[in-house]
Design a protein around this motif. Sequence first.
Motif, PDB file in Angstrom:
ATOM      1  N   UNK A   6       0.827  -1.217   0.000  1.00 17.61           N
ATOM      2  CA  UNK A   6       0.000   0.000   0.000  1.00 17.61           C
ATOM      3  C   UNK A   6       0.857   1.261   0.000  1.00 17.61           C
ATOM      4  N   UNK A   7       2.030   1.173   0.627  1.00 17.21           N
ATOM      5  CA  UNK A   7       2.883   2.357   0.763  1.00 17.21           C
ATOM      6  C   UNK A   7       4.116   2.308  -0.132  1.00 17.21           C
ATOM      7  N   UNK A   8       4.154   1.315  -1.046  1.00 17.91           N
ATOM      8  CA  UNK A   8       5.325   1.166  -1.910  1.00 17.91           C
ATOM      9  C   UNK A   8       5.547   2.406  -2.771  1.00 17.91           C
ATOM     10  N   UNK A   9       4.460   2.975  -3.284  1.00 13.33           N
ATOM     11  CA  UNK A   9       4.579   4.179  -4.112  1.00 13.33           C
ATOM     12  C   UNK A   9       5.216   5.331  -3.348  1.00 13.33           C
ATOM     13  N   UNK A  10       4.798   5.508  -2.084  1.00 11.98           N
ATOM     14  CA  UNK A  10       5.356   6.587  -1.252  1.00 11.98           C
ATOM     15  C   UNK A  10       6.833   6.339  -0.983  1.00 11.98           C
ATOM     16  N   UNK A  11       7.158   5.088  -0.637  1.00 12.73           N
ATOM     17  CA  UNK A  11       8.557   4.745  -0.335  1.00 12.73           C
ATOM     18  C   UNK A  11       9.454   4.974  -1.545  1.00 12.73           C
ATOM     19  N   UNK A  12       9.010   4.481  -2.715  1.00 16.60           N
ATOM     20  CA  UNK A  12       9.798   4.671  -3.939  1.00 16.60           C
ATOM     21  C   UNK A  12       9.885   6.141  -4.317  1.00 16.60           C
ATOM     22  N   UNK A  13       8.791   6.870  -4.106  1.00 14.58           N
ATOM     23  CA  UNK A  13       8.786   8.298  -4.423  1.00 14.58           C
ATOM     24  C   UNK A  13       9.788   9.075  -3.585  1.00 14.58           C
ATOM     25  N   UNK A  14       9.826   8.771  -2.280  1.00 15.46           N
ATOM     26  CA  UNK A  14      10.775   9.458  -1.392  1.00 15.46           C
ATOM     27  C   UNK A  14      12.207   9.114  -1.777  1.00 15.46           C
ATOM     28  N   UNK A  15      12.472   7.813  -2.023  1.00 14.21           N
ATOM     29  CA  UNK A  15      13.830   7.393  -2.399  1.00 14.21           C
ATOM     30  C   UNK A  15      14.254   8.030  -3.723  1.00 14.21           C
ATOM     31  N   UNK A  16      13.327   8.073  -4.684  1.00 16.53           N
ATOM     32  CA  UNK A  16      13.632   8.688  -5.980  1.00 16.53           C
ATOM     33  C   UNK A  16      13.869  10.178  -5.835  1.00 16.53           C
ATOM     34  N   UNK A  17      13.069  10.826  -5.004  1.00 18.06           N
ATOM     35  CA  UNK A  17      13.240  12.264  -4.771  1.00 18.06           C
ATOM     36  C   UNK A  17      14.592  12.587  -4.180  1.00 18.06           C
ATOM     37  N   UNK A  18      15.016  11.763  -3.202  1.00 10.77           N
ATOM     38  CA  UNK A  18      16.335  11.967  -2.586  1.00 10.77           C
ATOM     39  C   UNK A  18      17.433  11.791  -3.631  1.00 10.77           C
ATOM     40  N   UNK A  19      17.308  10.751  -4.473  1.00  9.23           N
ATOM     41  CA  UNK A  19      18.321  10.501  -5.506  1.00  9.23           C
ATOM     42  C   UNK A  19      18.376  11.643  -6.516  1.00  9.23           C
ATOM     43  N   UNK A  20      17.213  12.182  -6.907  1.00 12.75           N
ATOM     44  CA  UNK A  20      17.171  13.302  -7.862  1.00 12.75           C
ATOM     45  C   UNK A  20      17.835  14.535  -7.270  1.00 12.75           C
ATOM     46  N   UNK A  21      17.543  14.808  -6.001  1.00 17.35           N
ATOM     47  CA  UNK A  21      18.154  15.966  -5.338  1.00 17.35           C
ATOM     48  C   UNK A  21      19.671  15.819  -5.310  1.00 17.35           C
ATOM     49  N   UNK A  22      20.136  14.607  -5.012  1.00 20.62           N
ATOM     50  CA  UNK A  22      21.585  14.375  -4.972  1.00 20.62           C
ATOM     51  C   UNK A  22      22.204  14.537  -6.363  1.00 20.62           C
ATOM     52  N   UNK A  23      21.528  14.043  -7.390  1.00 21.42           N
ATOM     53  CA  UNK A  23      22.032  14.205  -8.760  1.00 21.42           C
ATOM     54  C   UNK A  23      22.087  15.676  -9.157  1.00 21.42           C
ATOM     55  N   UNK A  24      21.044  16.439  -8.800  1.00 24.85           N
ATOM     56  CA  UNK A  24      21.034  17.886  -9.092  1.00 24.85           C
ATOM     57  C   UNK A  24      22.184  18.588  -8.386  1.00 24.85           C
ATOM     58  N   UNK A  25      22.429  18.186  -7.141  1.00 24.03           N
ATOM     59  CA  UNK A  25      23.543  18.775  -6.401  1.00 24.03           C
ATOM     60  C   UNK A  25      24.878  18.493  -7.071  1.00 24.03           C
ATOM     61  N   UNK A  26      25.046  17.271  -7.572  1.00 25.36           N
ATOM     62  CA  UNK A  26      26.280  16.915  -8.269  1.00 25.36           C
ATOM     63  C   UNK A  26      26.433  17.715  -9.557  1.00 25.36           C
ATOM     64  N   UNK A  27      25.346  17.859 -10.315  1.00 26.68           N
ATOM     65  CA  UNK A  27      25.391  18.614 -11.574  1.00 26.68           C
ATOM     66  C   UNK A  27      25.711  20.084 -11.316  1.00 26.68           C
ATOM     67  N   UNK A  28      25.055  20.654 -10.314  1.00 27.83           N
ATOM     68  CA  UNK A  28      25.284  22.071  -9.998  1.00 27.83           C
ATOM     69  C   UNK A  28      26.708  22.314  -9.522  1.00 27.83           C
ATOM     70  N   UNK A  29      27.231  21.394  -8.700  1.00 28.09           N
ATOM     71  CA  UNK A  29      28.592  21.583  -8.195  1.00 28.09           C
ATOM     72  C   UNK A  29      29.613  21.508  -9.334  1.00 28.09           C
ATOM     73  N   UNK A  30      29.403  20.606 -10.295  1.00 25.54           N
ATOM     74  CA  UNK A  30      30.300  20.511 -11.449  1.00 25.54           C
ATOM     75  C   UNK A  30      30.214  21.780 -12.304  1.00 25.54           C
TER      76      UNK A  30
END
Length: 248
Positions: free
Chosen positions: A207-231
Amino acid sequence: LLFQILGAVILGFGIWILADKTSFIAVLQMSSPSLKTGAYILIGVGALTMLMGFLGCLGAVNEIRCLLGLYFTCLMIILLAQIAAALVIYFQKETLKVELSNIVVDLIENYDPSDEDKRNLQDAWDYVQTQIACCGWTGAKEWENNEILRNKSYAEYPCSCSNRSKDLVEGRGFCNLEDPVNVTATYADWPVHEQGCMDGVEEWLKDNLGIILGVCSGVAVIELLGMILSISLCKNIHSEDYTKVPKS
């Protein structure tokens, strides 16, 4: 600032796992050293992420390339560690499921309301059974292996398993059957929920798989954006002036 908030969330989650005493997490962290280790890792990652957020801000504001490079490297390490952890959990899920089953079955077999040393652990499991409306890990039959219930010829049953509201007022320990004369009672005679908690936990995860995956994906996207911006910032910095770094 965003990464400092993210770090605070991860740090808080790790502390919550260690401090929680009234949920299924409590049952796991009191019984499994691996979950405690995971909680300490989360606390460390959270603290490191907050530190990285500070270094990233400092490097961007003062145009210090080495700080931005350090920020990028740390972000990449954390992202790779998260991917590795997800792969380990995915490929070892059956092993983890067996370990979890062993923890719960052992808890049920040795459940004793008079044992104050295990009071928190047993109360946490009672809370799980009450909230999920389940009994045992795979079913109520597992409670027949409890030493106390065996000695009483199953004339009692776990109150937290009961499907009667009056038993749930107590919420812990054992309740008496209304027909104590029945010396051949089995778990089938108990007024308890038929569903095992394993099914309830799996349903909750689905029931909560979508929320869990969404949070994990959001964290990964934020980290990728941080890496791109720092470069990008590193490429735009043509020369560094280390006199801009604040002196302590």
